[in-house]
Motif scaffolding. Sequence first.
Motif, PDB file in Angstrom:
ATOM      1  N   SER A 106       0.840  -1.197   0.000  1.00  0.00           N
ATOM      2  CA  SER A 106       0.000   0.000   0.000  1.00  0.00           C
ATOM      3  C   SER A 106       0.879   1.252   0.000  1.00  0.00           C
ATOM      4  O   SER A 106       2.079   1.199   0.255  1.00  0.00           O
ATOM      5  N   LYS A 319      -6.357   1.510   6.863  1.00  0.00           N
ATOM      6  CA  LYS A 319      -6.680   2.874   6.412  1.00  0.00           C
ATOM      7  C   LYS A 319      -7.582   3.544   7.433  1.00  0.00           C
ATOM      8  O   LYS A 319      -7.407   4.736   7.758  1.00  0.00           O
ATOM      9  N   GLN A 322      -5.624   4.890  10.071  1.00  0.00           N
ATOM     10  CA  GLN A 322      -4.624   5.844   9.568  1.00  0.00           C
ATOM     11  C   GLN A 322      -3.209   5.263   9.569  1.00  0.00           C
ATOM     12  O   GLN A 322      -2.232   5.962   9.794  1.00  0.00           O
ATOM     13  N   ASP A 325      -1.888   5.210   3.730  1.00  0.00           N
ATOM     14  CA  ASP A 325      -2.451   6.421   3.135  1.00  0.00           C
ATOM     15  C   ASP A 325      -3.694   6.151   2.311  1.00  0.00           C
ATOM     16  O   ASP A 325      -4.593   6.980   2.232  1.00  0.00           O
TER      17      ASP A 325
END
Length: 347
Positions: A106, A319, A322, A325
């Motif tokens: 990611s 995600k 957090q 990104d």
Amino acid sequence: MNRRTVLRAAATAASAVLLTAAATACSSSGAGSSDGKGRTTVRIAYQEIPNADLVVKDKRLLEQALPDADIKWVKFDSGGDVNTAVLAGSVDLGLAGSSPVTKGLSAPLNIPYKVLWVHDLIGENEALVARGGITGVGQLVGKKVATPFGSTSHYSLLAALQAAGVDPAKVNVIDLQPQDALAAWKRGDIDAAYTWTPTLTELEKDGKVLVTSRQLAEQGKRTADLGVVTNAFAQAHPEIVTAWLKAEDQAVKLAKSDPEQAAASIAKQLNLSPADALAQLKQLVLLTAAEQAGPEYLGKPGAPGKLADNLHDAAVFLKGQQKVDAVPDASVFAKSLAVEELSRAAG
């Protein structure tokens, strides 16, 4: 600018530096390294996890299969450290947990590697342990909890807090590698830790297990230790990748047919008694190459398995916390499964 924004900016900057280093390393040395005499050095990242990978190392199965190559085993404390090493061009193959691999695939990392093996499905060998009268996850508010950031244990800790309705921001989560967490535990500096064996075994002696990764897997938060290979190395040395997969498969079959013999190898690598090594080995689920080629895991050419969905689900979760990104498209994870390589080894 608040502290969280500063930290995220620093992390992004650090990732950019690592990506630049990786690009430089790849352009200068290519995949793996050579001694100029036709011998390839294979750099393998391993961790002290009581699975069949340590059997391969202890019995020198890969060295026997590749007499014309130099096998270099490099120990790491967590999958996050393995990701850093891959980005820096320091390793070709290695073991990392499903959470670090998800992060690696990611943004902002976007590491050019793929998954070619499931070393183990994580069970009771990773768990959240607490003391001081703490008997439930809900009691961790305001407490100090250690875990290696970016690891499967970190992912599982966040999942456990979410399941208990606890805001992670209200828990003092500290980034400590397993041995550092054990030292902090002995000093009385932390109230709990989410980590793995053999450190976990030491914590359990005077702590209470609040939840295990097997229990979280039953709630849909499955974690695993995965084998990864850089895209460049897989393309340049397919015969080495095949030999590596066959060695891992051989070790898994040994662990299933003669667990005592496999445990003896693990005991030597971890400096444990054979009985303790066997007990820790039994906490994991090991899969043969044929099993991993099934639809529940990596799958076959043209039909990627559910492991891709597991990684995508983990990215969605991370995600929301957090920790990444953005969530890559599901196709990114499907393409990251080295089904062609596994098919050659399992055939």
